[in-house]
Design an enzyme around this catalytic site. Sequence first.
Site, PDB file in Angstrom:
ATOM      1  N   ASP A 116       0.841  -1.198   0.000  1.00 40.49           N
ATOM      2  CA  ASP A 116       0.000   0.000   0.000  1.00 40.49           C
ATOM      3  C   ASP A 116       0.875   1.246   0.000  1.00 40.49           C
ATOM      4  OD1 ASP A 116      -2.111  -1.734   0.411  1.00 40.49           O
ATOM      5  OD2 ASP A 116      -2.212  -1.338   2.572  1.00 40.49           O
TER       6      ASP A 116
HETATM    7  N1  URA Z   1      -1.266  -5.862   3.987  1.00 38.76           N
HETATM    8  C1  URA Z   1      -1.748  -4.617   3.953  1.00 38.76           C
HETATM    9  O1  URA Z   1      -2.769  -4.315   4.545  1.00 38.76           O
HETATM   10  N2  URA Z   1      -1.054  -3.686   3.268  1.00 38.76           N
HETATM   11  C2  URA Z   1       0.113  -3.952   2.628  1.00 38.76           C
HETATM   12  O2  URA Z   1       0.706  -3.051   2.034  1.00 38.76           O
HETATM   13  C3  URA Z   1       0.590  -5.261   2.678  1.00 38.76           C
HETATM   14  C4  URA Z   1      -0.113  -6.215   3.359  1.00 38.76           C
END
Ligand code: URA
Length: 253
Positions: A116
């Site tokens: 993310d």
């Molecule tokens: N899980 C999440 O919520 N975000 C990420 O970036 C990776 C795994």
Amino acid sequence: MSGKAKVPSVRLDRLLANLGYGSRREIQMLARAGTIVLDGAPLLDADRRIALDPDLPARLTVQTRPLDPLPGVALMLHKPLGVTCSHKEAGPLVYGLLPPRWRRREPPLSTVGRLDKETSGLLLLTDDGALLHRIISPKASVSKRYRVTLDRPLRGDEGAIFSSGTLMLEGEEKPLLPVDLEVHGPTSAAVTLTEGRYHQVRRMFAAVGNHVTALHRDRVGALDLPADLEPGQYRVMGEEDVARVFGQAPSNS
Ligand code: URA
């Protein structure tokens, strides 16, 4: 028989154009100007075929700089917060952390899965589609470890729920595979998982009434984010790094 595998070769103009150095015409001009040098001697003819020896980047310079990594490269990047794993979204992109020429590479570099925008840590990139699929394939079960900071103290039952193999995320029809939880403090933990569902870690903690305030990936398979790789920096992976992704320790250790 020598037993040595034959190294493929490619025309110099094609190689450099695919590495983003310019059009084939521009490469011809660079060659004619004597700015492409192999083993100390200028390569004046860009039609010439070049053997793709793994040590070519150390032997060939373009305008006095060593050649970029050959196709089939894998990178580890320390993704900082606030950059997006996408080729085309608005705002800063992970590809903007690489040399601009690398955006013109063919085959292109892609991230191996995504983090993310507000997750930091170890992100792999490659132009090798077969390697990418091998890493993300459910068959390979490559684990990912995330350091998590939470808004509220852990209740105590999260480890059992995450490892049960029955936790259902909102809007999904299949329960999550078991996830390991290591508690580090009242509001800090590490989770290790093998799937890569959308926002998985944030949604898992939401499912147990908590909220993730910081998320950082520090390991993929047995490959740790190197301590000396600062946010925004990247490094070309060697064969041993790739082997570690699949959980194998290097042969000399
Ligand atoms: N899980 C999440 O919520 N975000 C990420 O970036 C990776 C795994």
